[in-house]
Design an enzyme around this catalytic site. Sequence first.
Site, PDB file in Angstrom:
ATOM      1  N   ASN A 119       0.819  -1.218   0.000  1.00 20.40           N
ATOM      2  CA  ASN A 119       0.000   0.000   0.000  1.00 20.40           C
ATOM      3  C   ASN A 119       0.850   1.265   0.000  1.00 20.40           C
ATOM      4  O   ASN A 119       0.336   2.364   0.228  1.00 20.40           O
ATOM      5  CB  ASN A 119      -0.935  -0.001   1.216  1.00 20.40           C
ATOM      6  CG  ASN A 119      -0.168   0.079   2.530  1.00 20.40           C
ATOM      7  OD1 ASN A 119       0.995  -0.298   2.601  1.00 20.40           O
ATOM      8  ND2 ASN A 119      -0.836   0.534   3.577  1.00 20.40           N
ATOM      9  N   PHE A 146       2.829   4.294  -1.722  1.00 19.77           N
ATOM     10  CA  PHE A 146       2.532   4.950  -2.993  1.00 19.77           C
ATOM     11  C   PHE A 146       3.030   6.381  -2.996  1.00 19.77           C
ATOM     12  O   PHE A 146       3.348   6.966  -1.950  1.00 19.77           O
ATOM     13  CB  PHE A 146       1.024   4.930  -3.274  1.00 19.77           C
ATOM     14  CG  PHE A 146       0.202   5.669  -2.244  1.00 19.77           C
ATOM     15  CD1 PHE A 146       0.040   7.050  -2.299  1.00 19.77           C
ATOM     16  CD2 PHE A 146      -0.421   4.984  -1.212  1.00 19.77           C
ATOM     17  CE1 PHE A 146      -0.711   7.732  -1.356  1.00 19.77           C
ATOM     18  CE2 PHE A 146      -1.164   5.659  -0.246  1.00 19.77           C
ATOM     19  CZ  PHE A 146      -1.313   7.031  -0.327  1.00 19.77           C
ATOM     20  N   LEU A 147       3.080   6.939  -4.174  1.00 16.47           N
ATOM     21  CA  LEU A 147       3.264   8.374  -4.389  1.00 16.47           C
ATOM     22  C   LEU A 147       2.082   8.817  -5.240  1.00 16.47           C
ATOM     23  O   LEU A 147       1.878   8.284  -6.337  1.00 16.47           O
ATOM     24  CB  LEU A 147       4.593   8.662  -5.086  1.00 16.47           C
ATOM     25  CG  LEU A 147       4.991  10.142  -5.255  1.00 16.47           C
ATOM     26  CD1 LEU A 147       6.507  10.245  -5.408  1.00 16.47           C
ATOM     27  CD2 LEU A 147       4.326  10.773  -6.461  1.00 16.47           C
ATOM     28  N   HIS A 190       3.667   6.722  11.073  1.00 18.69           N
ATOM     29  CA  HIS A 190       2.684   5.667  11.359  1.00 18.69           C
ATOM     30  C   HIS A 190       3.386   4.510  12.067  1.00 18.69           C
ATOM     31  O   HIS A 190       4.576   4.289  11.883  1.00 18.69           O
ATOM     32  CB  HIS A 190       2.084   5.106  10.063  1.00 18.69           C
ATOM     33  CG  HIS A 190       1.227   6.057   9.314  1.00 18.69           C
ATOM     34  ND1 HIS A 190       0.749   5.782   8.045  1.00 18.69           N
ATOM     35  CD2 HIS A 190       0.739   7.278   9.634  1.00 18.69           C
ATOM     36  CE1 HIS A 190       0.025   6.797   7.633  1.00 18.69           C
ATOM     37  NE2 HIS A 190       0.000   7.723   8.565  1.00 18.69           N
ATOM     38  N   ASN A 191       2.614   3.741  12.795  1.00 20.34           N
ATOM     39  CA  ASN A 191       3.073   2.445  13.302  1.00 20.34           C
ATOM     40  C   ASN A 191       4.373   2.529  14.086  1.00 20.34           C
ATOM     41  O   ASN A 191       5.340   1.836  13.793  1.00 20.34           O
ATOM     42  CB  ASN A 191       3.233   1.449  12.148  1.00 20.34           C
ATOM     43  CG  ASN A 191       1.919   1.161  11.454  1.00 20.34           C
ATOM     44  OD1 ASN A 191       0.855   1.372  12.035  1.00 20.34           O
ATOM     45  ND2 ASN A 191       1.979   0.684  10.233  1.00 20.34           N
ATOM     46  N   GLY A 244      -6.716   7.512   1.795  1.00 21.84           N
ATOM     47  CA  GLY A 244      -7.774   6.578   1.437  1.00 21.84           C
ATOM     48  C   GLY A 244      -7.306   5.702   0.298  1.00 21.84           C
ATOM     49  O   GLY A 244      -6.107   5.569   0.045  1.00 21.84           O
ATOM     50  N   SER A 245      -8.226   5.096  -0.405  1.00 24.31           N
ATOM     51  CA  SER A 245      -7.838   4.276  -1.554  1.00 24.31           C
ATOM     52  C   SER A 245      -7.517   5.178  -2.741  1.00 24.31           C
ATOM     53  O   SER A 245      -7.858   6.365  -2.753  1.00 24.31           O
ATOM     54  CB  SER A 245      -8.964   3.319  -1.927  1.00 24.31           C
ATOM     55  OG  SER A 245      -9.992   4.010  -2.614  1.00 24.31           O
ATOM     56  N   HIS A 287      -4.863   6.052  11.059  1.00 21.74           N
ATOM     57  CA  HIS A 287      -3.798   6.444  10.126  1.00 21.74           C
ATOM     58  C   HIS A 287      -4.159   6.165   8.676  1.00 21.74           C
ATOM     59  O   HIS A 287      -3.347   6.367   7.787  1.00 21.74           O
ATOM     60  CB  HIS A 287      -2.476   5.776  10.501  1.00 21.74           C
ATOM     61  CG  HIS A 287      -2.249   4.411   9.921  1.00 21.74           C
ATOM     62  ND1 HIS A 287      -3.247   3.493   9.702  1.00 21.74           N
ATOM     63  CD2 HIS A 287      -1.105   3.812   9.503  1.00 21.74           C
ATOM     64  CE1 HIS A 287      -2.739   2.403   9.184  1.00 21.74           C
ATOM     65  NE2 HIS A 287      -1.443   2.550   9.046  1.00 21.74           N
ATOM     66  N   GLY A 288      -5.393   5.726   8.425  1.00 16.26           N
ATOM     67  CA  GLY A 288      -5.811   5.478   7.056  1.00 16.26           C
ATOM     68  C   GLY A 288      -7.183   4.834   7.033  1.00 16.26           C
ATOM     69  O   GLY A 288      -7.798   4.600   8.079  1.00 16.26           O
TER      70      GLY A 288
END
Length: 863
Positions: free
Chosen positions: A583, A585-586, A710-711, A760-761, A785-786
């Site tokens: 997941n 991405f740019l 995140h995480n 999001g997606s 976080h998403g």
Amino acid sequence: MNCLPGDTDVLLSHGRRRRIEGLWDRFEDESAVVATGDDAVASDIRLFTMSKPETVYEVETETGDTVEATADHPFKTADGMVELDDLEEGDDVYLHPFEGLQDETPPEFTLLDESDFEEENPQLVRALKDRDLLPLKSTDEAFNRLLKLVGYHTGDGSFSGNQSWFYGEPKDLERIQEDIAAIGFDPSRIYERERNHEIDGNSFERVEYSARSTAKSFRKLLVKLGAPEGRKVESGFTAPEYLDRLADWQKALYLSTFFGAEMSAPDTVSAKNFYAPSVSHNRLVAERDAGETFLRDLMTHLNDLGISTNALEEVERTETTVGETVRFRFGISTDPDNLIRFFTTVGYRYAREKQKEAIAATQYLKHKERVIDARARIAEEARALADGGVAPKEIKKRFDINDRFVERSLYGERDGRPRPPADFPDYDEYRDETIVQDDLSVTAEVVDIAERGEKPVYDIGVTHDAHNFVADGFVVSNCGVRMVKTNLTYEDVRGRERELVDALFDAVPTGLGGGGIVQADSDTMGDILEYGVEWAVENGYGIESDLDHCEDEGRRPDARPEFVSQKAKDRGRNQVGSLGSGNHFLEVQRVTDTYREEVADAFGLQEDQIVVLIHCGSRGLGHQTCTDYLRDIEQEHADLLESLPDTELAAAPAGSELAHEYYGAMCAAINFAWVNRQLIMHRTREVFGDVFDADPVEDLDMELLYDVAHNIAKRETHDVDGEDRELFVHRKGATRAFPAGHEEVPAAYRDVGQPVIIPGSMGAGSYVLRGGENSMDVSFGSTAHGAGRLMSRTAAKQEYWGGDVQDDLEEQNEIYVKAESGATIAEEAPGVYKDVDEVVRVSDALGIGDKVARTYPVCNIKG
């Protein structure tokens, strides 16, 4: 989405295995074994695929287990599912060593029909017919469960009136309850009581656990299928005659549950060698022949399964209150291959702890035999060299082994195969460091990954949420985000989307494995891990304002690079400035809506503006660091792990040396992740400058809005019951969301609150929030976080086709997507994710993260 060659064995329900290519005409009627962590359960297969030849790679472990798969095939590791192409030698993967027996269709015959119950009450017959248990055939699913129940009851069950009792440990009784319920009867709860026992004059107490069925029809069914009535020592029962007519895997169902109740657990007779697991059985002398026949029948059935046994012994005779008894005993032959075959094809059903010990013993024996085989090959090669005239001194130089071993090989001082080396661990040492999961899976180190050419490949999908299955014994299915602003509008970009996405894809390394913007040497890696974004800016990969707009100013001061393993550093060395896969991405986006104008102004956001979202983490370095410390935690704090409700919560106790080291290593990995995103942003600025023929900073105002991690876990001070306390706050699937006025919010945003970015997606858009005023009280300064996934990557690839998703996004949404493979796009299809609008609505309503702006994709690149 097709991953495994046709000759790969898939573990199915009831201990069967079948080649994956042989499932094509029956997969909808089959169930595959899924390793859930808590249990190994059968799950319906809902999808079967096959495709043209693809390149496959063989993964081999230290125990000699091998499987072939395509590069994108996910393997279960301690850090979740990892695709083969991201595995390296030295990584640990999960194996499920119980392999079962080859699947075969049983000969169909009727075991019981109404004529067998002529003397019974018609109501009992009706009860069996209502449950589809009359007539009962050898091919019925219910019969397979009954085989297990009869076998176990013969060993550790009893009848009392109409009640059928089973005795065992609570977890094992739960499995028995499930099978009783599956054939249509109501099992009782699990009972417990204190029992007094006396053996050889020694008295002791133990807790006895039991479960029962009160159905008379169930009791009669067990008896008709061979469960002995009355006191077993006085009975004339033998093994059920119908076993001779069954498929091998069905015989194993009966044998394994009887052995689960009655056979001794694996144990060692010496440091590195095992006793023969054995069964003892008592009968009154009057029933001696029946007792001997019963055990000889069991031995014959084991022999039919390719498992050798020791000779049957009459061990002793004893005077008891019911008369003289005779005790028989036989054991499983201790040849290592024979023990492994027994443990992995029959084993101990309804006896979880015995079965877990059998799995550990299996892996130890495999490892030991592999080492001995290697030494035997060296001995043979040494003798061959000597026969060819090579001097002993030269022979010794050729092998990485002690000289005495070579001498004994050359001069015939050894009878039979070599022993393992002196430093090979004793079984007790091995067992202390080996954790067998409740689903009977165990980790093993990868020792080799080799290309094996092109082969037709297949895949299956299961309905269970774990979305994995067992193939050839393998279980197979730290990041953050930053947003970059520009002064471009959507109109400036329209018509140039394809040019932009191609340029970004060419400029930013993506996908699994190596390849980054910077190839770091040892000194550079040390600086990156210690100084974070400060290193990047000092070396020309950013501007000073980037530090002001990054969480913690892009550096965790608690970072301790020396606590990051060399292997982790090596994995990260050529990945600095790369997207990775999954997941990550740019994405070039346009701002479609703003909600709190004063906050949007402070963030520098307005409608129709172009921004860039970068989502990636610490790559292989972070994965390896987690793996390294998880292994240490499992070894040093096994007692703590056993007390946890879920092994995924594994942690080192705060204040311990291991916790101190892990925190320092994790902070270093955070610094690496920040630098990774910083370099990608730097390259993105260069691409925008080239495409729009302008200076990215001076002309396009490409400034960092914010970078939020995140995480991660961080040491923070929070109000707990009116008292300030220093805590470790673990944000997994969460991100920091500090409110206005908090001292750790960058000065540029302190008056309005910390920016929070919620991806999001790639078909639904993302959000920018600000830390809400309730976040410190409600969620320790955190929010989501998403959007979060609705289905696993494996399930997504079964549901979607990457090319179709790519075309639909372009044609219907005017979103241009480019990735290393169609499988990656399928994994990230919009339908795979939750509704980001709803996720953000909840955050906003709770006051932990307030809506500021919404963005929508223009173009996207993925690994």
